[in-house]
Design an enzyme around this catalytic site. Structure first.
Site, PDB file in Angstrom:
ATOM      1  N   HIS A   1       2.913  24.080 -16.770  1.00 47.51           N
ATOM      2  CA  HIS A   1       2.385  25.254 -16.081  1.00 47.51           C
ATOM      3  C   HIS A   1       1.502  24.811 -14.934  1.00 47.51           C
ATOM      4  O   HIS A   1       0.942  23.720 -14.972  1.00 47.51           O
ATOM      5  CB  HIS A   1       1.558  26.119 -17.039  1.00 47.51           C
ATOM      6  CG  HIS A   1       2.351  27.213 -17.679  1.00 47.51           C
ATOM      7  ND1 HIS A   1       2.015  27.774 -18.887  1.00 47.51           N
ATOM      8  CD2 HIS A   1       3.462  27.863 -17.266  1.00 47.51           C
ATOM      9  CE1 HIS A   1       2.899  28.714 -19.197  1.00 47.51           C
ATOM     10  NE2 HIS A   1       3.785  28.776 -18.237  1.00 47.51           N
TER      11      HIS A   1
ATOM     12  N   SER B   1      -3.409  23.366 -19.726  1.00 47.19           N
ATOM     13  CA  SER B   1      -2.790  24.119 -20.805  1.00 47.19           C
ATOM     14  C   SER B   1      -1.950  23.145 -21.607  1.00 47.19           C
ATOM     15  O   SER B   1      -1.606  22.069 -21.125  1.00 47.19           O
ATOM     16  CB  SER B   1      -1.914  25.264 -20.302  1.00 47.19           C
ATOM     17  OG  SER B   1      -0.611  24.791 -20.011  1.00 47.19           O
ATOM     18  N   THR B   2      -1.600  23.551 -22.822  1.00 44.36           N
ATOM     19  CA  THR B   2      -0.781  22.701 -23.679  1.00 44.36           C
ATOM     20  C   THR B   2       0.662  23.200 -23.631  1.00 44.36           C
ATOM     21  O   THR B   2       1.414  23.047 -24.581  1.00 44.36           O
ATOM     22  CB  THR B   2      -1.393  22.690 -25.097  1.00 44.36           C
ATOM     23  OG1 THR B   2      -2.802  22.430 -24.961  1.00 44.36           O
ATOM     24  CG2 THR B   2      -0.820  21.602 -25.977  1.00 44.36           C
ATOM     25  N   HIS B   3       1.028  23.820 -22.500  1.00 40.30           N
ATOM     26  CA  HIS B   3       2.339  24.455 -22.377  1.00 40.30           C
ATOM     27  C   HIS B   3       3.339  23.520 -21.719  1.00 40.30           C
ATOM     28  O   HIS B   3       3.892  23.817 -20.673  1.00 40.30           O
ATOM     29  CB  HIS B   3       2.206  25.755 -21.589  1.00 40.30           C
ATOM     30  CG  HIS B   3       1.101  26.636 -22.100  1.00 40.30           C
ATOM     31  ND1 HIS B   3       0.423  27.525 -21.313  1.00 40.30           N
ATOM     32  CD2 HIS B   3       0.550  26.743 -23.335  1.00 40.30           C
ATOM     33  CE1 HIS B   3      -0.501  28.151 -22.037  1.00 40.30           C
ATOM     34  NE2 HIS B   3      -0.447  27.689 -23.263  1.00 40.30           N
ATOM     35  N   THR B   4       3.566  22.386 -22.343  1.00 34.64           N
ATOM     36  CA  THR B   4       4.578  21.456 -21.853  1.00 34.64           C
ATOM     37  C   THR B   4       5.930  21.886 -22.415  1.00 34.64           C
ATOM     38  O   THR B   4       6.027  22.326 -23.564  1.00 34.64           O
ATOM     39  CB  THR B   4       4.242  20.033 -22.292  1.00 34.64           C
ATOM     40  OG1 THR B   4       4.054  20.007 -23.707  1.00 34.64           O
ATOM     41  CG2 THR B   4       2.966  19.542 -21.614  1.00 34.64           C
TER      42      THR B   4
END
Lengths: 590, 240
Positions: A347, A515-518
């Site tokens: 993101h 963010s941890t939205h990999t």
């Protein structure tokens, strides 16, 4: 010499959201299901009890619930020619650890995706022409449509007790809720969380600009709720300790809060914590999995035979397991051939801060992980991209996850960092700096991918995963546009405005939390040349291995990923039950 | 006498008492042997009977003086020393964190690839303090003939500013790394729950108005823009 255990029907690797959903949905088949979780057992009563959990230093600063990077991390580089170095301290992303995975310490923002997200390349080609998509952008359609996934989004939202205001029910657009959302079959299970004062300010300013704001869909229960598994959630009390913490109120959905109490009653289900799976074992042809190898809590190597292997670890860990196990062809960014590791995405975020009038009482500690108000006028393809020249978009929102003093006491960046000046500015800013965020999609690119690192290894001697990633101009243009919207809202609110825009030319910064939205690396597609898994999340190369999670996203969306990855998991498990178990073979012909 | 004239007379009277060092050019590099002799040297105030377990006497003195500059006493509240920050930092030195046990610490350590790739040095927090304080004191001794804690306050602040800006190198370690460690731990101690030894009397929380471990605002969500009526509580149930 490794120990060999008796065979099971299904082994699930990793026990976060996707592992818990998969186990729960498979349990009624009567199959013997074993879930292997490398981290410790964690539950609310032991790991997140009041008042011990209200400890910012222990949890979000020192990372009590985060992956122990001393044992294993990833390496990161910005370009194909550079040497990657380890992600030595938690920064940009906060990997989970133990039962619940990152689903124990998440915030609870639970979105669906837009209809156009599922047919991204086709959609942009149809509306803007094929030449609109840059040559190095390797985006592709999801091999599943929103309409097919809709029932599974609904099922997930019930399990997670999502609180929200529907804006589009069966194509009826409402004057409240999100007018841009894909059509829903029904209401949210619970009404939206109450607005914080900051959310009220954001909503008023958005309305003045003609943008319909709405409550962020929150897996933070706004009222007591019993989900379809018979598990009871309590009402959120806005304690302000979601991200980095377990929820002592049993309000924030998590695998242990929302599913495990029902799942542990199933006699055919076993969860073993502290078991670290090192690889999927395949037969001599490489075409069928025979089980997994793991290291048990005593450090012994164990072979666990299984008829069906389902990878449910975090996005990066699933990709690494595939690479370590030799399942699928590793992606080569030079030739563009191979698929494992391809289309890694993330993101891109930026923000705007507004300083409200003196004596404002935002009371920032009154918050919840997903307590926020958003607009989607800058997200997806909800605006004409033609003159703008980029692909994708961002959600623009005010979020109040809490006012934890070490990490969430805001000052403007030009204010003193220490001394009397810092004391004055931190005191002044705490009650009256209102942040507006933009979180946007990141597309897939030929030169962005995951692979095994040639230099660094984990404590078991296995290569670390290597991330080759940097920002591209498309995303700089996207976030600049979205922040333009945030700035307009800020100026309507009034007061000093500070813009924190990720500027073109800057590099991916691993230090500050983003963010941890990999996503990506084991993507889904319609043929083995463009993907690791088919539309049912079954690997093309080894039909008794399925892969769950955000690693299957062909590219990322402009929303937090959990709602989509959960819906995809429900979709996959449904087809494992309906199709695969009756005929254990490839569900899609290559 | 007008208030203005009175203030001017006060300033004139005060100026005559200011030691020469503060009238010298405002540059930490300009200290001379002459003004070193008259620099103010007084031990830092101690605010507890806590005996450090990690820091040596010299280090302990350094920590007291440095944190009192990072968070000084003023009309908003007491200093970091009075809030127990030295005790907090020393107690943190007994935790796995201070030994680098929460970080990936396998080599090779490749530095110089750009700050965006994050921490790439081999030092644990314990080592950062040990090496940083020793090297910083060596630096100030060379420049001023005194260890850091015996400099006058304006020079203490200047040295901290120079560390922060990376204008001082501490042996092989960058000044900014040491400064960031010190400032980060100082703010942690100021705002963390008092069970860790800092934030005494919940001073940090009271300064900004954080209610601590109350963590239940079911009622106050319905009172937008109204001051929260209750003071903070700590995890062990103390109020202030």
């Amino acid at each position: 010499m490794s120990i060999e255990k008796p065979s099971v029907d299904v082994v699930i690797v990793g026990f976060g959201w996707t592992g818990a959903i998969t186990a729960m949905e498979l349990a009624d088949t009567g199959l013997e299901i074993l879930a292997l979780e490398r981290g410790p057992m964690q539950d609310t009563a032991q790991t997140a009890n009041y008042p011990n959990v209200i400890d910012e230093l222990e949890y979000s600063v020192r990372g009590k619930l985060f992956q122990d990077l001393s044992k294993e991390t990833v390496t990161i580089r910005h370009s194909l020619s550079a040497t990657a170095v380890p992600y030595r301290q938690h920064g940009a992303f906060l990997l989970g650890n133990g039962v619940g995975g990152a689903g124990f310490h998440w915030n609870g923002m639970s979105w669906r995706a837009f209809e156009s997200d599922f047919r991204l390349r086709t959609h942009y080609t149809e509306r803007y022409g094929a030449a609109f998509i840059p040559d190095d952008m390797t985006i592709q359609d999801y091999p599943v449509s929103y309409a097919e996934l809709e029932p599974y989004f609904a099922k997930w939202e019930d399990v997670a007790a999502v609180s929200g205001q529907a804006g589009n029910v069966r194509h009826h657009i409402r004057p409240i809720g999100n007018p841009w959302e894909a059509p829903r079959s029904g209401e949210y299970p619970l009404p939206p969380l109450k607005d914080t004062y900051g959310a009220q300010i954001f909503a008023r300013a958005s309305a003045e600009l003609g943008w319909q704001s709405f409550a962020v869909p929150a897996a933070n229960a706004s009222a007591p709720y019993t989900n379809q598994y018979g598990v009871r959630l309590g009402p959120c009390n806005f304690c302000g300790f979601c991200e980095g913490y377990g929820c002592y109120m049993y309000s924030k959905a998590s695998p242990q809060t929302s599913i495990l109490p029902a799942l542990r009653q199933k006699k055919n289900f076993t969860l073993k914590a502290g078991t670290h799976v090192t690889r999927v074992v395949t037969d001599s042809t490489g075409g069928m999995a025979t089980g997994v190898n793991y290291i048990d809590p005593q450090g012994q190597e164990v072979f666990q035979p299984a008829k069906l292997v389902i990878l449910c670890a975090f996005q990066m860990h699933n990709v690494r397991l595939l690479l370590l196990s030799g399942i699928g062809h590793p992606y080569d960014p030079v030739t563009g051939e191979g698929v494992v590791g391809k289309n890694f995405a993330y993101h891109m975020n930026s923000s705007v801060n507004v300083r409200l009038p003196e004596n404002t009482q935002l009371n920032p500690y009154i918050g919840a992980g997903a307590a926020g108000t958003a607009i989607d006028d800058f997200n997806g393809d909800n605006f004409d991209h033609g003159p703008l020249g980029f692909i994708g978009g961002a959600s623009v929102y005010h979020l109040r996850p809490g006012g934890r003093p070490i990490q969430q006491s805001k000052t403007f960046k030009n204010e003193p960092k220490w001394g009397k000046g810092w004391k004055a500015s931190v005191q002044d800013g705490y009650q009256r700096i209102l942040p507006i965020y933009a979180q946007g999609s990141v597309m897939a690119y030929r030169n962005v991918y995951l692979s095994l690192d040639p230099n660094y290894r984990d404590i078991h001697g296995q290569p670390l995963l290597r991330m080759t990633f940097d920002w591209h101009e498309n995303e700089f243009a996207m976030i600049k546009h979205a922040i333009g919207g945030a700035k307009k809202i800020a100026h309507v609110i009034g007061g000093d405005v500070e813009v924190n825009l990720r500027e073109s030319g800057s590099h991916f910064d691993t230090r500050a939390y983003q963010s941890t939205h990999t996503t990506g690396g084991a993507i889904m597609g319609d043929n083995p040349q463009n993907s690791v898994v088919n539309r049912y999340l079954q690997t093309w190369d080894v039909p008794n291995v399925f892969v769950m999670g955000a690693c299957v996203f062909p590219q990322n969306i402009g929303y937090n990923p959990t709602g989509l990855l959960a819906a995809l998991t429900y979709w996959s498990v449904e087809h494992i039950k309906k199709l695969y178990l009756k005929n254990p073979a490839p569900l899609v012909q290559a | 006498m007008s208030e203005h004239a009175s203030r001017r007379r006060f300033l004139q009277a005060t100026l005559t008492l200011i030691p020469a060092v503060t009238l010298a050019p405002r540059d930490v590099f300009s200290a001379t042997p002459e003004n070193r002799k008259i620099s103010i040297a007084k031990p830092a105030a101690r605010n507890s009977n806590y005996v450090p377990r990690y820091f040596t006497e010299d280090e302990w003195q350094f920590i007291h003086v440095a944190v009192a500059q990072l968070i000084p006493a003023d009309e908003l509240g007491p200093s970091a020393v009075e809030c127990g920050i030295p005790e907090y930092i020393d107690r943190q030195m007994q935790t796995p964190y201070a030994h680098g046990a929460l970080w990936f610490m396998q080599g090779p350590f490749v530095t110089g690839l750009g700050p965006e790739l994050g921490y790439q040095q081999k030092y644990t927090p314990r080592e950062i303090y040990r090496l940083g304080i020793e090297a910083c004191n060596a630096w100030t001794k060379t420049r001023f003939g005194q260890p850091f804690d015996r400099l006058d306050q304006s020079n203490q602040i200047k040295v901290l500013e120079q560390l922060e800006a990376d204008h001082i190198t501490l042996g092989e370690m960058s000044g900014s790394l040491f400064f960031a460690q010190l400032l980060g731990n100082t703010k942690e101690g100021y705002f963390a729950d008092p069970i860790y030894g800092g934030n005494k009397d919940m001073t940090g929380w009271k300064m900004i108005g954080f209610p601590g471990a109350r963590a239940d605002y079911m009622d106050w969500i319905d009172h937008p823009n109204e001051r929260y009526p209750l003071g903070p509580v700590s995890i062990d149930g103390n109020r202030s």
